[in-house]
Design a protein around this motif. Structure first.
Motif, mmCIF file in Angstrom:
data_model
loop_
_atom_site.group_PDB
_atom_site.id
_atom_site.type_symbol
_atom_site.label_atom_id
_atom_site.label_comp_id
_atom_site.label_asym_id
_atom_site.label_seq_id
_atom_site.Cartn_x
_atom_site.Cartn_y
_atom_site.Cartn_z
ATOM 1 N N THR A 6 7.936 5.069 -2.583
ATOM 2 C CA THR A 6 7.942 3.638 -2.854
ATOM 3 C C THR A 6 7.738 2.844 -1.562
ATOM 4 N N LEU A 7 8.448 3.245 -0.494
ATOM 5 C CA LEU A 7 8.293 2.548 0.789
ATOM 6 C C LEU A 7 6.888 2.735 1.347
ATOM 7 N N TRP A 8 6.298 3.905 1.148
ATOM 8 C CA TRP A 8 4.942 4.176 1.631
ATOM 9 C C TRP A 8 3.928 3.271 0.923
ATOM 10 N N GLN A 9 4.158 3.035 -0.348
ATOM 11 C CA GLN A 9 3.234 2.207 -1.121
ATOM 12 C C GLN A 9 3.410 0.724 -0.812
ATOM 13 N N LEU A 10 4.625 0.305 -0.414
ATOM 14 C CA LEU A 10 4.864 -1.100 -0.114
ATOM 15 C C LEU A 10 4.292 -1.520 1.241
ATOM 16 N N ASP A 11 4.101 -0.564 2.153
ATOM 17 C CA ASP A 11 3.598 -0.880 3.499
ATOM 18 C C ASP A 11 2.113 -0.522 3.570
ATOM 19 N N PRO A 12 1.227 -1.473 3.283
ATOM 20 C CA PRO A 12 -0.206 -1.155 3.302
ATOM 21 C C PRO A 12 -0.709 -0.956 4.733
#
Length: 96
Positions: A6-12
């Protein structure tokens, strides 16, 4: 594990044109240079104070270092090499 995804997807990933150091990094770099200059000035100031105090005789005279260029009482002692040289008998000074 879901939290990491989830954190990986939130930080483009930013575009290459958007990645710059900026003025903040320049300011930190400038503060670093200023800090080093201030520490150098302080060191020189303290060393001058120590030299002046030594010249006034505020330190123990037995700890005083000889000045360069001033001849000593005798030749320098030979350097010890090995155990025999360390335990060799001392020769008396003929001058006194």
């Amino acid at each position: 594990m879901d939290l990491l995804v989830t954190l990986w997807q939130l930080d483009p990933v930013p575009e290459p044109d958007n990645v710059v150091a900026g003025w903040g990094a320049f300011g930190i770099f400038g503060l670093g240079i200023l800090t080093i200059a201030l520490l150098g000035w302080s060191l020189v100031h303290r060393l001058r104070n120590v030299d002046a105090a030594e010249e006034k005789g505020l330190y123990d005279a037995t700890d005083r270092k000889p000045h360069e260029g001033v001849p000593q009482d005798g030749p320098p002692a030979p350097r010890a090499r090995g155990l025999k040289a360390q335990h060799a008998p001392q020769q008396d000074d003929p001058r006194g």
